[in-house]
Design an enzyme around this catalytic site. Structure first.
Site, PDB file in Angstrom:
ATOM      1  N   ASN A   1      32.520  47.101  40.962  1.00 50.26           N
ATOM      2  CA  ASN A   1      33.733  47.089  41.780  1.00 50.26           C
ATOM      3  C   ASN A   1      34.822  46.369  40.987  1.00 50.26           C
ATOM      4  O   ASN A   1      34.791  45.146  40.857  1.00 50.26           O
ATOM      5  CB  ASN A   1      33.431  46.352  43.099  1.00 50.26           C
ATOM      6  CG  ASN A   1      34.672  46.137  43.947  1.00 50.26           C
ATOM      7  OD1 ASN A   1      35.714  46.741  43.703  1.00 50.26           O
ATOM      8  ND2 ASN A   1      34.565  45.276  44.949  1.00 50.26           N
TER       9      ASN A   1
ATOM     10  N   LYS B   1      37.862  46.059  41.689  1.00 48.76           N
ATOM     11  CA  LYS B   1      38.878  45.462  42.590  1.00 48.76           C
ATOM     12  C   LYS B   1      40.285  45.825  42.094  1.00 48.76           C
ATOM     13  O   LYS B   1      40.483  46.893  41.554  1.00 48.76           O
ATOM     14  CB  LYS B   1      38.676  43.955  42.703  1.00 48.76           C
ATOM     15  CG  LYS B   1      37.232  43.590  43.051  1.00 48.76           C
ATOM     16  CD  LYS B   1      37.073  42.177  43.489  1.00 48.76           C
ATOM     17  CE  LYS B   1      35.588  41.888  43.697  1.00 48.76           C
ATOM     18  NZ  LYS B   1      35.328  40.610  44.315  1.00 48.76           N
TER      19      LYS B   1
ATOM     20  N   HIS C   1      34.085  46.130  52.401  1.00 50.93           N
ATOM     21  CA  HIS C   1      33.927  44.969  51.519  1.00 50.93           C
ATOM     22  C   HIS C   1      34.460  43.731  52.239  1.00 50.93           C
ATOM     23  O   HIS C   1      35.434  43.807  53.001  1.00 50.93           O
ATOM     24  CB  HIS C   1      34.686  45.218  50.214  1.00 50.93           C
ATOM     25  CG  HIS C   1      34.385  44.196  49.173  1.00 50.93           C
ATOM     26  ND1 HIS C   1      34.989  42.963  49.151  1.00 50.93           N
ATOM     27  CD2 HIS C   1      33.510  44.205  48.138  1.00 50.93           C
ATOM     28  CE1 HIS C   1      34.508  42.265  48.139  1.00 50.93           C
ATOM     29  NE2 HIS C   1      33.608  42.998  47.506  1.00 50.93           N
TER      30      HIS C   1
ATOM     31  N   GLU D   1      36.288  41.437  51.326  1.00 50.44           N
ATOM     32  CA  GLU D   1      37.727  41.182  51.111  1.00 50.44           C
ATOM     33  C   GLU D   1      38.575  42.048  52.044  1.00 50.44           C
ATOM     34  O   GLU D   1      39.660  41.635  52.465  1.00 50.44           O
ATOM     35  CB  GLU D   1      38.083  41.426  49.630  1.00 50.44           C
ATOM     36  CG  GLU D   1      37.565  40.282  48.765  1.00 50.44           C
ATOM     37  CD  GLU D   1      37.209  40.676  47.344  1.00 50.44           C
ATOM     38  OE1 GLU D   1      37.640  41.739  46.878  1.00 50.44           O
ATOM     39  OE2 GLU D   1      36.466  39.901  46.707  1.00 50.44           O
TER      40      GLU D   1
ATOM     41  N   GLU E   1      26.098  41.440  50.788  1.00 49.17           N
ATOM     42  CA  GLU E   1      26.962  40.583  49.979  1.00 49.17           C
ATOM     43  C   GLU E   1      27.312  39.328  50.763  1.00 49.17           C
ATOM     44  O   GLU E   1      28.282  39.321  51.537  1.00 49.17           O
ATOM     45  CB  GLU E   1      28.254  41.321  49.622  1.00 49.17           C
ATOM     46  CG  GLU E   1      28.059  42.563  48.789  1.00 49.17           C
ATOM     47  CD  GLU E   1      29.261  42.796  47.884  1.00 49.17           C
ATOM     48  OE1 GLU E   1      29.063  42.790  46.673  1.00 49.17           O
ATOM     49  OE2 GLU E   1      30.377  42.953  48.380  1.00 49.17           O
TER      50      GLU E   1
ATOM     51  N   GLY F   1      32.297  36.084  43.876  1.00 48.48           N
ATOM     52  CA  GLY F   1      33.313  35.506  42.984  1.00 48.48           C
ATOM     53  C   GLY F   1      33.218  33.993  42.839  1.00 48.48           C
ATOM     54  O   GLY F   1      34.129  33.360  42.302  1.00 48.48           O
TER      55      GLY F   1
ATOM     56  N   SER G   1      28.126  37.354  42.619  1.00 49.80           N
ATOM     57  CA  SER G   1      27.916  36.638  41.363  1.00 49.80           C
ATOM     58  C   SER G   1      26.706  37.142  40.571  1.00 49.80           C
ATOM     59  O   SER G   1      25.965  36.344  39.985  1.00 49.80           O
ATOM     60  CB  SER G   1      27.814  35.129  41.624  1.00 49.80           C
ATOM     61  OG  SER G   1      29.033  34.652  42.183  1.00 49.80           O
TER      62      SER G   1
HETATM   63  C1  PEP Z   1      32.046  41.971  44.928  1.00 56.53           C
HETATM   64  O1  PEP Z   1      33.244  41.763  45.012  1.00 56.53           O
HETATM   65  O2  PEP Z   1      31.544  42.941  45.502  1.00 56.53           O
HETATM   66  C2  PEP Z   1      31.261  41.037  44.146  1.00 56.53           C
HETATM   67  C3  PEP Z   1      29.970  41.045  44.296  1.00 56.53           C
HETATM   68  O3  PEP Z   1      31.950  40.200  43.305  1.00 56.53           O
HETATM   69  P1  PEP Z   1      31.308  39.187  42.220  1.00 56.53           P
HETATM   70  O4  PEP Z   1      30.232  39.952  41.482  1.00 56.53           O
HETATM   71  O5  PEP Z   1      32.440  38.807  41.328  1.00 56.53           O
HETATM   72  O6  PEP Z   1      30.752  38.037  42.980  1.00 56.53           O
END
Ligand code: PEP
Length: 251
Positions: A9, A11, A95, A97, A167, A173, A213
């Site tokens: 992703n 973003k 997601h 976000e 998630e 992040g 992460s």
């Molecule tokens: C995400 O935004 O779906 C995500 C898992 O981000 P990150 O890997 O940076 O934690």
């Protein structure tokens, strides 16, 4: 179809030129990998160019969001048929976000998932608790609400095409991933919910990714868990080397 699915992703990162470069590097480094399903999700503006780069490879194209209506007066939105037209096979839905910054509810996520499935594409439906919710012992309640309401009204056949991404918001992040034990516990719980909603066979077949992460050095432990079928990767998908190493560490 490979059991393991790794999706990147990107973003709101990478302009068109940067997207082409990143996609080219991933393509070059993954040319011989077939055992893992690889999906990259650039921003809308790069979809068409990235599609050209990955055409005739095993790498699939995904979008990061969509709108549920097919067309009309919805300024700024992008419909699922438009994403299909540009070559997307996957769409990330719900997601955290989007839930957090754009007030997306489970009902909205449900409408989007249905719109994606109606076009014969595959939604990656994101679910997961916030840190406060985990601290208050609410993880399973929150995840249940996300899963049950986001998947409401889907047929068994539709469900088999969908992917769920667990998630935990506190892991996205932050550099702090869920341990393999924490991930497995929730993935197993989600599979149990799917069994209640559909049946044991369907529950076993649906792929459940972990996201939060994920890096080359933690993917092996995560993927070794019985109910972890891949990863949704944010930050580490923006560099070809780390994304490719995550994929290769799943082999
Ligand atoms: C995400 O935004 O779906 C995500 C898992 O981000 P990150 O890997 O940076 O934690």
């Amino acid at each position: 179809m490979s059991r393991i699915i790794i999706a990147g992703n990107w973003k709101m990162n990478r302009n068109i030129g940067e997207s082409i470069d990143l996609a080219n590097s991933i393509k070059r480094l993954l040319y011989d990998v077939e055992e893992v399903e690889v999906v990259i999700c650039p921003p809308y503006t790069s979809l068409s160019d990235v599609r050209e780069v990955i055409m005739e490879t095993n790498i699939k194209l995904g979008a990061q969001d969509c709108y549920w209506e097919k067309e009309g007066a919805f300024t700024g939105e992008v419909s699922v048929p438009m994403l299909k037209d540009v070559g997307c096979e996957y769409v990330i839905i719900g997601h955290s976000e989007r839930r957090q910054f754009f007030n997306e509810t489970n009902e909205i996520v449900n409408k989007k998932a249905k719109a994606v499935l109606k076009e014969g594409m595959r939604p990656i439906i994101c679910v997961g608790e916030k840190l406060e919710e985990r601290k208050n012992g609410k993880t399973f309640d929150i995840v249940k609400g996300h899963v049950v309401n986001s998947l409401a009204g889907l047929s068994r056949e539709e469900m088999l095409k969908a992917v769920i991404a667990y998630e935990p918001v506190w892991a996205i992040g932050t550099g702090v991933n869920a341990t393999e034990g924490q991930a497995q516990e929730v993935h197993k719980y989600i599979r149990g919910l799917l069994e209640e909603m559909f049946d044991a066979d369907a529950a076993r077949s649906v792929r459940i990714q972990y996201g939060g992460s994920v890096k080359p050095d933690n993917i092996k432990e995560l993927i070794s868990q019985e109910d972890v079928d891949g990863a949704l990767v944010g930050g580490a998908s923006l560099k070809a080397d780390s994304f490719v190493q995550i994929v290769k560490n799943c082999l």
